[in-house]
Motif scaffolding. Structure first.
Motif, PDB file in Angstrom:
ATOM      1  N   ASP A 144       0.848  -1.192   0.000  1.00 49.10           N
ATOM      2  CA  ASP A 144       0.000   0.000   0.000  1.00 49.10           C
ATOM      3  C   ASP A 144       0.880   1.236   0.000  1.00 49.10           C
ATOM      4  N   ALA A 145       0.432   2.293  -0.685  1.00 45.14           N
ATOM      5  CA  ALA A 145       1.227   3.520  -0.785  1.00 45.14           C
ATOM      6  C   ALA A 145       1.117   4.388   0.456  1.00 45.14           C
ATOM      7  N   GLY A 146       0.089   4.185   1.274  1.00 44.51           N
ATOM      8  CA  GLY A 146      -0.117   5.024   2.450  1.00 44.51           C
ATOM      9  C   GLY A 146       0.941   4.780   3.516  1.00 44.51           C
ATOM     10  N   MET A 147       1.447   5.850   4.120  1.00 43.13           N
ATOM     11  CA  MET A 147       2.521   5.728   5.110  1.00 43.13           C
ATOM     12  C   MET A 147       2.105   4.873   6.298  1.00 43.13           C
ATOM     13  N   SER A 148       0.868   5.025   6.793  1.00 45.32           N
ATOM     14  CA  SER A 148       0.446   4.263   7.970  1.00 45.32           C
ATOM     15  C   SER A 148       0.391   2.767   7.659  1.00 45.32           C
ATOM     16  N   HIS A 149      -0.076   2.404   6.460  1.00 47.75           N
ATOM     17  CA  HIS A 149      -0.128   1.001   6.075  1.00 47.75           C
ATOM     18  C   HIS A 149       1.284   0.432   5.890  1.00 47.75           C
ATOM     19  N   ARG A 150       2.177   1.224   5.316  1.00 44.34           N
ATOM     20  CA  ARG A 150       3.545   0.764   5.096  1.00 44.34           C
ATOM     21  C   ARG A 150       4.260   0.569   6.432  1.00 44.34           C
ATOM     22  N   HIS A 151       4.059   1.501   7.332  1.00 42.23           N
ATOM     23  CA  HIS A 151       4.642   1.369   8.671  1.00 42.23           C
ATOM     24  C   HIS A 151       4.101   0.130   9.366  1.00 42.23           C
ATOM     25  N   PHE A 152       2.783  -0.065   9.312  1.00 43.89           N
ATOM     26  CA  PHE A 152       2.174  -1.214   9.973  1.00 43.89           C
ATOM     27  C   PHE A 152       2.735  -2.523   9.416  1.00 43.89           C
ATOM     28  N   GLY A 153       2.773  -2.631   8.090  1.00 45.51           N
ATOM     29  CA  GLY A 153       3.234  -3.861   7.477  1.00 45.51           C
ATOM     30  C   GLY A 153       4.684  -4.174   7.807  1.00 45.51           C
ATOM     31  N   LEU A 154       5.550  -3.173   7.690  1.00 41.77           N
ATOM     32  CA  LEU A 154       6.971  -3.403   7.945  1.00 41.77           C
ATOM     33  C   LEU A 154       7.232  -3.662   9.423  1.00 41.77           C
ATOM     34  N   ASN A 155       6.585  -2.925  10.293  1.00 41.28           N
ATOM     35  CA  ASN A 155       6.776  -3.097  11.734  1.00 41.28           C
ATOM     36  C   ASN A 155       6.378  -4.504  12.172  1.00 41.28           C
ATOM     37  N   ASN A 156       5.256  -5.001  11.658  1.00 40.57           N
ATOM     38  CA  ASN A 156       4.808  -6.337  12.033  1.00 40.57           C
ATOM     39  C   ASN A 156       5.665  -7.426  11.395  1.00 40.57           C
ATOM     40  N   ALA A 157       6.155  -7.172  10.185  1.00 44.31           N
ATOM     41  CA  ALA A 157       7.070  -8.128   9.563  1.00 44.31           C
ATOM     42  C   ALA A 157       8.328  -8.285  10.401  1.00 44.31           C
ATOM     43  N   LEU A 158       8.876  -7.186  10.862  1.00 42.71           N
ATOM     44  CA  LEU A 158      10.086  -7.233  11.678  1.00 42.71           C
ATOM     45  C   LEU A 158       9.836  -7.917  13.018  1.00 42.71           C
ATOM     46  N   MET A 159       8.668  -7.707  13.582  1.00 41.90           N
ATOM     47  CA  MET A 159       8.338  -8.361  14.847  1.00 41.90           C
ATOM     48  C   MET A 159       8.295  -9.887  14.673  1.00 41.90           C
ATOM     49  N   LEU A 160       7.697 -10.342  13.567  1.00 39.45           N
ATOM     50  CA  LEU A 160       7.651 -11.779  13.297  1.00 39.45           C
ATOM     51  C   LEU A 160       9.055 -12.343  13.086  1.00 39.45           C
ATOM     52  N   ILE A 161       9.821 -11.672  12.238  1.00 43.90           N
ATOM     53  CA  ILE A 161      11.167 -12.170  11.935  1.00 43.90           C
ATOM     54  C   ILE A 161      12.003 -12.247  13.205  1.00 43.90           C
ATOM     55  N   TYR A 162      11.973 -11.180  13.991  1.00 40.40           N
ATOM     56  CA  TYR A 162      12.781 -11.144  15.218  1.00 40.40           C
ATOM     57  C   TYR A 162      12.381 -12.274  16.165  1.00 40.40           C
ATOM     58  N   ALA A 163      11.078 -12.468  16.348  1.00 42.97           N
ATOM     59  CA  ALA A 163      10.608 -13.487  17.285  1.00 42.97           C
ATOM     60  C   ALA A 163      11.098 -14.874  16.898  1.00 42.97           C
ATOM     61  N   PHE A 164      11.125 -15.176  15.592  1.00 45.47           N
ATOM     62  CA  PHE A 164      11.460 -16.527  15.162  1.00 45.47           C
ATOM     63  C   PHE A 164      12.959 -16.694  14.904  1.00 45.47           C
ATOM     64  N   ALA A 165      13.632 -15.663  14.418  1.00 42.15           N
ATOM     65  CA  ALA A 165      15.079 -15.757  14.198  1.00 42.15           C
ATOM     66  C   ALA A 165      15.839 -15.861  15.519  1.00 42.15           C
ATOM     67  N   SER A 166      15.296 -15.272  16.585  1.00 39.53           N
ATOM     68  CA  SER A 166      15.996 -15.256  17.880  1.00 39.53           C
ATOM     69  C   SER A 166      15.749 -16.510  18.713  1.00 39.53           C
ATOM     70  N   ALA A 167      14.850 -17.384  18.281  1.00 39.51           N
ATOM     71  CA  ALA A 167      14.485 -18.557  19.084  1.00 39.51           C
ATOM     72  C   ALA A 167      15.676 -19.403  19.500  1.00 39.51           C
ATOM     73  N   PRO A 168      16.650 -19.700  18.619  1.00 35.36           N
ATOM     74  CA  PRO A 168      17.783 -20.539  19.052  1.00 35.36           C
ATOM     75  C   PRO A 168      18.742 -19.839  20.004  1.00 35.36           C
ATOM     76  N   HIS A 169      18.518 -18.552  20.264  1.00 32.09           N
ATOM     77  CA  HIS A 169      19.445 -17.776  21.085  1.00 32.09           C
ATOM     78  C   HIS A 169      18.882 -17.506  22.489  1.00 32.09           C
TER      79      HIS A 169
END
Length: 291
Positions: A109-134
């Motif tokens: 989506d071109a809207g800033m709020s949607h882009r922020h929401f999507g990227l912020n939640n993507a990073l939260m998912l990645i961080y939660a699962f990438a950090s599991a072995p640590h």
């Protein structure tokens, strides 16, 4: 353009391939900018022109706090996520390899709020699962600090976690809020520590700070105030639902369960029936701190 961040000691890199995108999409990450050298736990490249299609087996669709995430297991063992907001508007397509060390995202989506929401939640998912072995958990909790230690309030949404930590801030001198929704808990050198994070729900509390964990506190609304220490089994039942995990991924889920087992061995866990009042805050404070 590349940006580097460090959360709870874990470094990662974000590469924006679209010239119009930059760190303004992630204002809550500013306190976590890092120029340290070393290995990255994961890298994420962001480009709206990526064609990211769910070409594998659908795991399911999940309601994450009112937000809708679709998950597919890819043929190579990686994952595809469709990230939508509470209005079920698609905001981000995310694909990751099996250990979440190499990820790609397209903001839809071109809207800033949607882009922020999507990227912020993507990073939260990645961080939660990438950090599991640590020995690291991204948890759903509200954390108050007092006397140099962090105290984590656990419970389902609407239980009163934020209310209880706010009561500490109002009535217990020397208290400050570390994070109000998604702190990071990590075991380091035989010690359980809690860290602030860029994810704090509706409360803008994005602090790059840490403290040893004083205790975990499971809350339950009640007409009375009463507290007791939880058993090992109860502790596991309190902590696991508070962790961002993937039960369908045995490697990640086992790593999270192993970390929870170690936390139960190293940190006290209590159960509090409570009203939203000063007496409840003072009861938990005196019990958890011994002061």
């Amino acid at each position: 353009m590349d940006y580097q961040y460090k959360i709870a000691g874990h470094r990662f890199r974000i590469s924006f391939l679209n010239p119009a995108d930059d760190s303004r999409l992630l204002p809550s990450f500013c306190p976590f900018v890092s120029d340290e050298e070393g290995d990255f736990m994961f890298s994420l490249s962001v480009d709206d022109t990526y064609t990211l299609c769910p070409a594998g087996d659908e795991v399911g669709r999940f309601d994450c706090g009112g937000n809708n995430f679709g998950v597919w297991r890819l043929p190579d063992g990686g994952y595809h996520f469709d990230i939508s907001n509470e209005q079920k508007e698609l905001c981000c397509l995310l694909q990751a390899n099996a250990d979440f060390s190499d990820c790609k995202a397209a903001l839809t989506d071109a809207g800033m709020s949607h882009r922020h929401f999507g990227l912020n939640n993507a990073l939260m998912l990645i961080y939660a699962f990438a950090s599991a072995p640590h020995a690291t958990l991204l948890m759903h909790a509200s954390v108050v600090r007092n006397g140099g230690r962090g105290y984590l309030c656990l419970g389902r949404s609407g239980t009163g976690k934020s209310t209880h930590t706010r009561l500490w801030l109002d009535h217990i001198p020397g208290s400050d809020l570390m994070n109000d929704d998604n702190p990071v808990v990590r075991i380091e050198g035989g010690e359980v520590r809690v860290y602030g994070s860029p994810w704090s729900g509706k409360t803008p509390c994005y602090r790059n700070i840490s403290a040893p964990v004083g205790a975990f506190l499971q809350l339950q609304q009640s007409p009375r105030n009463a507290i007791r220490k939880g058993s090992v089994l109860e502790g596991f039942s309190y902590l696991l639902p508070s962790v961002s995990t993937m039960k369908w991924d045995s490697r990640i889920h086992k790593a999270h369960c192993d970390t929870i087992s170690d936390i139960i061995r190293l940190s006290p866990i209590y159960f509090l029936e409570c009203r939203p009042d000063e007496e409840a805050a003072r009861l938990s404070y005196h019990t958890l701190t011994g002061r």
